[in-house]
Design a protein around this motif. Structure first.
Motif, mmCIF file in Angstrom:
data_model
loop_
_atom_site.group_PDB
_atom_site.id
_atom_site.type_symbol
_atom_site.label_atom_id
_atom_site.label_comp_id
_atom_site.label_asym_id
_atom_site.label_seq_id
_atom_site.Cartn_x
_atom_site.Cartn_y
_atom_site.Cartn_z
ATOM 1 N N MET A 45 0.770 -1.167 -0.229
ATOM 2 C CA MET A 45 0.023 0.003 0.047
ATOM 3 C C MET A 45 0.898 1.106 -0.001
ATOM 4 O O MET A 45 1.696 1.312 0.618
ATOM 5 C CB MET A 45 -1.012 0.077 1.286
ATOM 6 C CG MET A 45 -1.997 -0.942 1.101
ATOM 7 S SD MET A 45 -3.117 -0.934 2.571
ATOM 8 C CE MET A 45 -3.356 -2.407 3.361
ATOM 9 N N SER A 47 0.835 5.807 0.304
ATOM 10 C CA SER A 47 0.102 7.032 0.647
ATOM 11 C C SER A 47 0.422 8.281 -0.373
ATOM 12 O O SER A 47 1.775 8.228 -0.754
ATOM 13 C CB SER A 47 0.052 7.332 2.106
ATOM 14 O OG SER A 47 1.380 7.673 2.404
ATOM 15 N N CYS A 118 -2.619 2.083 -8.658
ATOM 16 C CA CYS A 118 -3.157 1.840 -7.230
ATOM 17 C C CYS A 118 -4.618 1.940 -7.156
ATOM 18 O O CYS A 118 -5.279 2.861 -7.929
ATOM 19 C CB CYS A 118 -2.743 3.133 -5.891
ATOM 20 S SG CYS A 118 -0.941 2.958 -5.772
ATOM 21 N N ILE A 134 -4.836 6.459 0.742
ATOM 22 C CA ILE A 134 -4.165 5.269 0.746
ATOM 23 C C ILE A 134 -4.538 4.504 -0.443
ATOM 24 O O ILE A 134 -5.879 4.229 -0.649
ATOM 25 C CB ILE A 134 -4.632 4.581 2.230
ATOM 26 C CG1 ILE A 134 -4.252 5.449 3.408
ATOM 27 C CG2 ILE A 134 -3.667 3.286 2.177
ATOM 28 C CD1 ILE A 134 -2.790 6.066 3.607
ATOM 29 N N ARG A 136 -3.943 0.725 -2.463
ATOM 30 C CA ARG A 136 -3.466 -0.635 -2.545
ATOM 31 C C ARG A 136 -2.882 -0.937 -4.039
ATOM 32 O O ARG A 136 -3.563 -0.684 -4.979
ATOM 33 C CB ARG A 136 -4.590 -1.750 -2.430
ATOM 34 C CG ARG A 136 -4.103 -3.317 -2.372
ATOM 35 C CD ARG A 136 -5.093 -4.258 -2.106
ATOM 36 N NE ARG A 136 -6.089 -4.238 -2.924
ATOM 37 C CZ ARG A 136 -6.184 -4.710 -4.189
ATOM 38 N NH1 ARG A 136 -5.345 -5.653 -4.631
ATOM 39 N NH2 ARG A 136 -7.435 -4.726 -5.042
#
Length: 188
Positions: A45, A47, A118, A134, A136
């Motif tokens: 993950m 950010s 992401c 955030i 993944r």
């Protein structure tokens, strides 16, 4: 101790400079971002923290995905430009060759050595100037020319580093030691 106390500000640096990609109203848009980091290893993950007024935030929310594109120092001028102008006023998708991976709404930049696709899993509003997203990691894209010994080579990627306290860009220096190895020499 000769330390002095300085104002309360972000002093963690250098930071990687990335181009965050999101499709906004059907058009790829890219934003220069330096508040980007790893959040978790497994599952992987990442950010990103963007000023809440940025146009890119709309696209991330609209499509529940984004990309993190790691530009090289050869792309410094275009990368900086993407942080100066807003996608509301300028079609930044025309600056790059765009491509898509599994997520059809997370535009990525062919010219960047590394692209990270992401899926949005959480939005954090901590009440400050920024919103943190955030994501993944779905897939990572690169080319063989950026590898040495079966791993990505930072010297071949030539990432742009950002010093938040000076508002200056830097490039990578020399390797000074092997992580989780050089400390083994201490006899404590």
């Amino acid at each position: 101790m000769n330390k002095i106390k300085i104002e309360n500000k972000v002093c963690l640096y250098p930071l990687p400079t990335v181009l965050v990609g999101a499709k906004v109203n059907g058009t790829p848009n890219y934003l220069n971002v330096s508040y980007c980091g790893m959040v978790n290893r497994v599952p992987c993950m990442m950010s990103i923290s963007l000023n809440r007024s940025h146009y890119t935030c709309d696209g991330i929310r609209e499509n529940n995905c984004f990309s993190i594109n790691l530009p090289s120092t050869k792309m410094l001028t275009l990368t900086d430009y993407c942080g100066i102008v807003s996608g509301k006023n300028v079609d930044k998708s025309k600056l790059f060759n765009n491509f898509y991976g599994e997520l059809k709404n997370a535009p990525m930049i062919e010219e960047c050595p590394v692209n990270i696709e992401c899926e949005l899993i959480q939005e954090l509003d901590l009440g400050g100037s920024n919103i943190t997203f955030i994501g993944r990691v779905i897939d990572v894209y690169t080319e063989e020319k950026y590898f040495s010994n079966n791993t990505l080579d930072i010297k071949k990627i030539h990432p742009i580093l950002f010093s938040v306290s000076e508002l200056n860009y830097y490039c990578v220096g020399e390797k000074i030691g092997k992580a989780w190895n050089v400390g083994k020499s201490l006899d404590i």
